[in-house]
Design an enzyme around this catalytic site. Sequence first.
Site, PDB file in Angstrom:
ATOM      1  N   LYS A   5       2.935  -4.131  -1.823  1.00 60.56           N
ATOM      2  CA  LYS A   5       2.741  -3.424  -3.104  1.00 60.56           C
ATOM      3  C   LYS A   5       2.878  -1.928  -2.881  1.00 60.56           C
ATOM      4  O   LYS A   5       2.263  -1.368  -1.981  1.00 60.56           O
ATOM      5  CB  LYS A   5       1.349  -3.740  -3.640  1.00 60.56           C
ATOM      6  CG  LYS A   5       0.931  -2.932  -4.866  1.00 60.56           C
ATOM      7  CD  LYS A   5      -0.370  -3.463  -5.454  1.00 60.56           C
ATOM      8  CE  LYS A   5      -0.875  -2.606  -6.594  1.00 60.56           C
ATOM      9  NZ  LYS A   5      -1.508  -1.351  -6.161  1.00 60.56           N
ATOM     10  N   TYR A  26      -6.458  -3.448   1.760  1.00 60.28           N
ATOM     11  CA  TYR A  26      -6.287  -2.141   2.393  1.00 60.28           C
ATOM     12  C   TYR A  26      -6.588  -2.335   3.872  1.00 60.28           C
ATOM     13  O   TYR A  26      -7.620  -2.931   4.209  1.00 60.28           O
ATOM     14  CB  TYR A  26      -7.283  -1.123   1.840  1.00 60.28           C
ATOM     15  CG  TYR A  26      -6.981  -0.642   0.444  1.00 60.28           C
ATOM     16  CD1 TYR A  26      -5.812   0.048   0.157  1.00 60.28           C
ATOM     17  CD2 TYR A  26      -7.905  -0.837  -0.583  1.00 60.28           C
ATOM     18  CE1 TYR A  26      -5.552   0.508  -1.126  1.00 60.28           C
ATOM     19  CE2 TYR A  26      -7.653  -0.378  -1.860  1.00 60.28           C
ATOM     20  CZ  TYR A  26      -6.477   0.294  -2.128  1.00 60.28           C
ATOM     21  OH  TYR A  26      -6.230   0.757  -3.391  1.00 60.28           O
ATOM     22  N   THR A  55      -1.302  -3.294   0.176  1.00 55.86           N
ATOM     23  CA  THR A  55      -1.023  -2.035  -0.515  1.00 55.86           C
ATOM     24  C   THR A  55      -0.494  -1.021   0.484  1.00 55.86           C
ATOM     25  O   THR A  55      -1.161  -0.708   1.475  1.00 55.86           O
ATOM     26  CB  THR A  55      -2.291  -1.503  -1.187  1.00 55.86           C
ATOM     27  OG1 THR A  55      -2.682  -2.423  -2.206  1.00 55.86           O
ATOM     28  CG2 THR A  55      -2.044  -0.145  -1.817  1.00 55.86           C
ATOM     29  N   HIS A  94       0.961   2.838  -7.941  1.00 53.18           N
ATOM     30  CA  HIS A  94      -0.498   2.857  -7.964  1.00 53.18           C
ATOM     31  C   HIS A  94      -0.998   3.467  -9.285  1.00 53.18           C
ATOM     32  O   HIS A  94      -1.966   4.241  -9.312  1.00 53.18           O
ATOM     33  CB  HIS A  94      -1.012   3.665  -6.759  1.00 53.18           C
ATOM     34  CG  HIS A  94      -2.283   3.104  -6.167  1.00 53.18           C
ATOM     35  ND1 HIS A  94      -2.340   2.473  -4.952  1.00 53.18           N
ATOM     36  CD2 HIS A  94      -3.556   3.089  -6.633  1.00 53.18           C
ATOM     37  CE1 HIS A  94      -3.591   2.112  -4.685  1.00 53.18           C
ATOM     38  NE2 HIS A  94      -4.342   2.472  -5.700  1.00 53.18           N
ATOM     39  N   SER A 153      -9.094  -7.144  -5.556  1.00 54.52           N
ATOM     40  CA  SER A 153      -8.970  -5.955  -4.717  1.00 54.52           C
ATOM     41  C   SER A 153      -9.948  -5.983  -3.551  1.00 54.52           C
ATOM     42  O   SER A 153     -11.052  -6.535  -3.650  1.00 54.52           O
ATOM     43  CB  SER A 153      -9.263  -4.719  -5.575  1.00 54.52           C
ATOM     44  OG  SER A 153      -9.443  -3.576  -4.771  1.00 54.52           O
TER      45      SER A 153
END
Lengths: 355, 355, 355, 355
Positions: A226, A130, A156, A250, A106
């Site tokens: 995603k 992100y 994401t 999520h 992440s």
Amino acid sequence: MAMVCLLDFEAYAEKYLPKIAWDFFAAGADECSTRDENILAYKRIRFRPRMLRDVSMLDTRTKILGTEISFPVGIAPTGFHQLAWPDGEKSTARAAKAMGTCYIASTYSTCSLEEIAAAAPGGFRWFQLYIHRNRAVSRQLVQQAEALGFQGLVLTADLPYTGKRRNDVRNGFRLPPHMKLKNLEGAFEGDDRSEYGLPPNSLDPSVTWDDIYWLRSLTHLPIVIKGILTKEDAELAVRHGVQGIIVSNHGGRQLDGAPATIDALVEVVEAVRDRVEVYLDGGIRKGSDVLKALALGAKCVFIGRPALWGLAYKGEEGLQDVLRILRDEFRLSMALAGCASISEIGQDLVQFSKL
Amino acid sequence: MAMVCLLDFEAYAEKYLPKIAWDFFAAGADECSTRDENILAYKRIRFRPRMLRDVSMLDTRTKILGTEISFPVGIAPTGFHQLAWPDGEKSTARAAKAMGTCYIASTYSTCSLEEIAAAAPGGFRWFQLYIHRNRAVSRQLVQQAEALGFQGLVLTADLPYTGKRRNDVRNGFRLPPHMKLKNLEGAFEGDDRSEYGLPPNSLDPSVTWDDIYWLRSLTHLPIVIKGILTKEDAELAVRHGVQGIIVSNHGGRQLDGAPATIDALVEVVEAVRDRVEVYLDGGIRKGSDVLKALALGAKCVFIGRPALWGLAYKGEEGLQDVLRILRDEFRLSMALAGCASISEIGQDLVQFSKL
Amino acid sequence: MAMVCLLDFEAYAEKYLPKIAWDFFAAGADECSTRDENILAYKRIRFRPRMLRDVSMLDTRTKILGTEISFPVGIAPTGFHQLAWPDGEKSTARAAKAMGTCYIASTYSTCSLEEIAAAAPGGFRWFQLYIHRNRAVSRQLVQQAEALGFQGLVLTADLPYTGKRRNDVRNGFRLPPHMKLKNLEGAFEGDDRSEYGLPPNSLDPSVTWDDIYWLRSLTHLPIVIKGILTKEDAELAVRHGVQGIIVSNHGGRQLDGAPATIDALVEVVEAVRDRVEVYLDGGIRKGSDVLKALALGAKCVFIGRPALWGLAYKGEEGLQDVLRILRDEFRLSMALAGCASISEIGQDLVQFSKL
Amino acid sequence: MAMVCLLDFEAYAEKYLPKIAWDFFAAGADECSTRDENILAYKRIRFRPRMLRDVSMLDTRTKILGTEISFPVGIAPTGFHQLAWPDGEKSTARAAKAMGTCYIASTYSTCSLEEIAAAAPGGFRWFQLYIHRNRAVSRQLVQQAEALGFQGLVLTADLPYTGKRRNDVRNGFRLPPHMKLKNLEGAFEGDDRSEYGLPPNSLDPSVTWDDIYWLRSLTHLPIVIKGILTKEDAELAVRHGVQGIIVSNHGGRQLDGAPATIDALVEVVEAVRDRVEVYLDGGIRKGSDVLKALALGAKCVFIGRPALWGLAYKGEEGLQDVLRILRDEFRLSMALAGCASISEIGQDLVQFSKL
């Protein structure tokens, strides 16, 4: 205490993690309907198991984006692994490599991408992104990930803003001072770190499909998107040239009322018509859940919270336990359903219960 | 105690209000099936959220009957606000104005229309009417409301008689002596005030559609009819020239077994075919509920009990808190569903769960 | 304790009746699924209430087999009323007459038909018949009922043998020695009274449709058949010349797994096509239940257990309370649904919930 | 404690059996969804009972594979009866013979086939076979069963590997040292008996449909296949020449998520089109369950856990009690549904509830 199934790890984590960390990992948006539906939806799917097939040799291997994994369960991107175990994402990387599967690191890792890469050289990893208002930060991360050998870029799409997780608000959750979002250190000026260790509103809510082209211009990595839950977005994703789609809500942490991922999977798979690979995360708790997802068209699934429970139990070793249990349960479910290999898993293996 | 969501205000009100007042506000008819269904029905609706849309600028403004409100949540007409807070409807009027939304003042207010108007000059308000057997009383109220600047007249259609609310019967509920139905003072002779502070059977159960014409003759205000649950009545309402319809089952306080308002909304919206505006009250507890109602065709929703909980918490300030939370949750839900403005909210945003 | 709704009488009866008597009245067959479904099924039916109709004058009167009753709720046949109140069926007869409705006296009464007739002269009553192996007993009862002014004969069709009610078996239920099945005294020789006060197997399980002709030959009374749950049997009943059908599953006391009566009503009403009157018993607990049954085609409903709870509370007076509450609730439900009289209650007033 | 229904025996067994034995018998795979669904699915089936048929003479006899049994409930194959009662399968054999029904003895019996045969000479028995990797063992068992007068061979198809039963893993379940799998004594060398008293992986997971031909070559006995849940496998079974099919999910002990057997029965019966007999096990707890299964096309049902509860209660006598209760309940259900004999039980007797 015997660790027999994933729920044992959940119970352990709930018991031993600090409440504020447990609450953060467990959180769902609003009333947690979607979080809970992710799990309940599997119970409404029935197998149509086939008998008297030779299942003496069982092969759980599959490939995602061309790379073989030993069984179709990877590690979904989740943040703040040091909240679960001191070594954080380094342990995660080691466990994933040891078990022969894919780990999606992440943006919000508490170890840097270098640390992650160094902890398990040669491991199969993707990087989850992100997009920040400061695009230079994002560009740098993407290029760093590629340079470090990450093999895929996961964008994401479902977090233009952070969902409302009541307990986190009540707890005033923020990252403990001794933990850092290592990938973002130095990226932001000033001292306000009140939103999950970052300045408030640092993510860019103006991201659109066109930004896929921007990402494309930054890297040669395959791009996986995603957070897709509808056929319309699945079609858009394919048209914008992504290589894969992760059906995800999520973990129920963003829009409460979104569908369970296993329910949304059907619509997405139908729309995609095999043009790109489709994956899923959310609600996987048993090997038979994996089998159901594959029967409905997922190429692979990813686990989020169960991986954190494994870390909380015993770090790298605990996460390996979790993965091993899932793998063994999946293999047994395949055998009991009459499938000796992944290619034998088809849609006629399941039906939705009318109830 | 942190006030994070509307349920926190409910818990507060239940704890601190006198039982008889709490029971009155909470009451549903008979077994409270419809009251509870109002809430449960939202949980059966799933979003189909869209990703990667630019939601950096979010606009929650809309118009009802031509007047702009800052977000599509108004205050439904409920009686006896002094039971919740000493300043009663004056606080309600101030909070609604401060938050830029519409307040529908009830015939059964414990402050007079003058007091309400004076408390928040220039606020956007409608007046809710019960038609009494003594028509002069009703005529006078309508004309007074118009004179005081109320901008709409809401006729409640679902209370020819009061529903059977078991706890109110057990409690022998009546208004405390120091509270008055200010709008009806002097309207009735004699001392019997046993039915909610009024003589028994003072409402007129012979009201029919033709009385819309009578109301029309009394005032230039737009007329909104409240309590419609079927396509047949929606068609009649349009034909009788109303400007708006509030889909409502009176918070489940009248006919137990009536449908949840979010379920009835679909049928009404379909019948109305955009000829008049359609609103809804009942069961709104989260911003995502508002989004669901708008996706299914409501122009705006109104909150009843949550407004009372806000008042019970801290009067005007508490009600502002409630409205602010709803507004923020609604805005976040819009963003997470991929809608930057009200006009982007469409029917394909939701689907009814098969369960 | 205020007696506000029928459940209050149930709670009273459970508290004050001897356990063995309570258990007998409450009993359902096997797992009591059908007993409980009788009630739950009403909750799945939604009203479609109509607004702005003149409901200032409400008329609940109707006729069954040509005789007017003041509202469409009669007393279903149940046995052993002295278990609930010392005066037994005499109190029942008086209460029914006082409230202007029909009482179906059971073969298994603890008062004789003469006593029942004498207790409330001129009351509207039907006589419920079980056909015994000794047909002379049945013939005599039918002719006695006719002579005593009973106006209808109700043949129970669903009890060739007694259902298995677990608690009665555990309790070793039998009638206390000081109570007698007065209508059957002297009908049987010997002392064995082990099956509900009668010799075992005294009922005739060989009864068939042809026995309707036999009954027809014994009496001029209209014949109503009780216990029909399918369209096939409804058609047979009409063809064999009955005047009415009571859709009943014996309060869930016979075949567990039989449908709720309100569900079976739809099929029966459709098959009968108005050729004979259709009634229903089972699960009526509120006035709105009565309204639902009438909307689905029942001419009248009958209450079983609630009548016994009324008796257990205060004999004749308690049963009147129960009937009065049901009547008032029914009248209010009519008004809130927009119906001023029975003839305005139609099938478009309800819909089955999809859930 | 009165033993009124099968649940009383279950409660007794849970109370008096050692926890490890209770857990083993009660176990389901994973979350026990399928185990529990086996029971719940019956509650979703409603009877359509017929009235006024002559049910004075009730005949519950039927034939399976040409042999008459006194009622359509046999004993399903389950292992380790000595865990429930010291005499083990000898008691089972005696009870089945006494009640005039069929007993399917398991490969995993704690008495030998000779002992079983000798305990109840002339009893109607089938032999259940697991095929071992060492085929000689299986061949010998089949031929021994035929020589001992067993009249059918039941091949279990749903256990290529043993399902994951969490409590058995936690308990470290294994057979106590003083109990033996008598039919397999001497069949395996070495001392490892860790998997249910056998060496691990002794069963052959490579068995396929062709092995039906191998079995056919070993014996003249009719072959029944157990564990079929789909129409596809039912068709294959017929084509491979079996004489009967037991629709079974192994009591929910193998693949969790498999359908309830009563639900799968419909699909199998439709596919088989009367070419072979179809039976069912799983979830039978009341006589009315048996009636539902027969209405949906089963020729006979088999009980697993309830037989073990009967043994645990009082050995042979307790199992007779269980069978007698089921028989009496079944007979009563037939009568109350209007069926005097098995041949009158048809598909129009039931319908699936929409809920």
